[in-house]
Design a protein around this motif. Sequence first.
Motif, PDB file in Angstrom:
ATOM      1  N   ALA A  14       0.823  -1.208   0.000  1.00 25.33           N
ATOM      2  CA  ALA A  14       0.000   0.000   0.000  1.00 25.33           C
ATOM      3  C   ALA A  14       0.857   1.257   0.000  1.00 25.33           C
ATOM      4  O   ALA A  14       0.516   2.251  -0.654  1.00 25.33           O
ATOM      5  CB  ALA A  14      -0.941  -0.009   1.206  1.00 25.33           C
ATOM      6  N   LEU A  17       1.968   1.880  -3.520  1.00 26.13           N
ATOM      7  CA  LEU A  17       0.897   2.213  -4.451  1.00 26.13           C
ATOM      8  C   LEU A  17       0.113   3.462  -4.068  1.00 26.13           C
ATOM      9  O   LEU A  17      -0.616   4.011  -4.895  1.00 26.13           O
ATOM     10  CB  LEU A  17      -0.062   1.026  -4.590  1.00 26.13           C
ATOM     11  CG  LEU A  17       0.557  -0.250  -5.147  1.00 26.13           C
ATOM     12  CD1 LEU A  17      -0.472  -1.374  -5.126  1.00 26.13           C
ATOM     13  CD2 LEU A  17       1.086  -0.026  -6.558  1.00 26.13           C
ATOM     14  N   LEU A  26      -5.427  -4.213  -4.774  1.00 26.49           N
ATOM     15  CA  LEU A  26      -4.124  -4.419  -4.138  1.00 26.49           C
ATOM     16  C   LEU A  26      -4.033  -5.839  -3.603  1.00 26.49           C
ATOM     17  O   LEU A  26      -3.053  -6.548  -3.845  1.00 26.49           O
ATOM     18  CB  LEU A  26      -3.926  -3.414  -3.004  1.00 26.49           C
ATOM     19  CG  LEU A  26      -2.686  -3.600  -2.128  1.00 26.49           C
ATOM     20  CD1 LEU A  26      -2.157  -2.257  -1.676  1.00 26.49           C
ATOM     21  CD2 LEU A  26      -2.971  -4.473  -0.921  1.00 26.49           C
ATOM     22  N   ARG A 136       3.195  -4.905  -7.499  1.00 25.23           N
ATOM     23  CA  ARG A 136       3.136  -3.523  -8.017  1.00 25.23           C
ATOM     24  C   ARG A 136       2.932  -3.532  -9.514  1.00 25.23           C
ATOM     25  O   ARG A 136       2.122  -2.778 -10.056  1.00 25.23           O
ATOM     26  CB  ARG A 136       4.433  -2.778  -7.682  1.00 25.23           C
ATOM     27  CG  ARG A 136       4.535  -2.369  -6.240  1.00 25.23           C
ATOM     28  CD  ARG A 136       5.880  -1.778  -5.881  1.00 25.23           C
ATOM     29  NE  ARG A 136       6.277  -0.702  -6.776  1.00 25.23           N
ATOM     30  CZ  ARG A 136       7.538  -0.343  -6.992  1.00 25.23           C
ATOM     31  NH1 ARG A 136       8.519  -0.993  -6.395  1.00 25.23           N
ATOM     32  NH2 ARG A 136       7.815   0.649  -7.793  1.00 25.23           N
ATOM     33  N   TYR A 139      -0.583  -4.628 -10.369  1.00 23.03           N
ATOM     34  CA  TYR A 139      -1.551  -3.594 -10.018  1.00 23.03           C
ATOM     35  C   TYR A 139      -1.569  -2.464 -11.047  1.00 23.03           C
ATOM     36  O   TYR A 139      -2.627  -1.955 -11.390  1.00 23.03           O
ATOM     37  CB  TYR A 139      -1.210  -3.041  -8.630  1.00 23.03           C
ATOM     38  CG  TYR A 139      -2.231  -2.051  -8.099  1.00 23.03           C
ATOM     39  CD1 TYR A 139      -3.270  -2.487  -7.286  1.00 23.03           C
ATOM     40  CD2 TYR A 139      -2.148  -0.695  -8.391  1.00 23.03           C
ATOM     41  CE1 TYR A 139      -4.208  -1.604  -6.782  1.00 23.03           C
ATOM     42  CE2 TYR A 139      -3.083   0.204  -7.900  1.00 23.03           C
ATOM     43  CZ  TYR A 139      -4.109  -0.252  -7.098  1.00 23.03           C
ATOM     44  OH  TYR A 139      -5.043   0.632  -6.609  1.00 23.03           O
TER      45      TYR A 139
END
Length: 184
Positions: A14, A17, A26, A136, A139
């Motif tokens: 988190a 991002l 996520l 990552r 995402y």
Amino acid sequence: MATTDYLAEPADLAVWLGVPADDPKLRQALAAASSRFRGAVRHPVTAVTGDVVTVDGTGRESVPLPAAPVTAVSEVRLDGALLAEAADFSWSSDGYLRRLGGQVWPDRLRCIQVTYSHGYEVVPEDIAEVVIDQARALYTVLPGVQTRQVGGQSVTFGVQAAIGVTAQWTAAVERYRLNAGDRP
């Protein structure tokens, strides 16, 4: 999926991002990256207690177990007969059972049943790092897109988007993979 099923902490991803740790996308990216890593190394990585497996005999002194690191072996049976640790067999944290007393394991399929514990109580940092890196990418990168242009701005995704993994990922998989010698 429970947090313990992830190979990295949602809160750590988190931060990278800039979204809440409970963001569904996520968590899905982290679950997918964790699953990919487990598949690549061919074992669960996290701690498992009392796992019961049946393995093939090799006709040799040692047989590999399907997961490591091994933290305990509570029972070994050969063709149903209980063997005694230190008298009939020993084991290593690297995931091997060794026959003792000049004996070898029979060269037969499914003749050894093992009850053992394996895995990491705390996921090693290098695993968590590459899983976060992969999550990552999952995402943020649109599948199949290498370049995206909106108005006067263009974004080109790096080599990870094109090939799917980084050099760090490959190195971590090689370091933690088990039974790699049986791949064609």
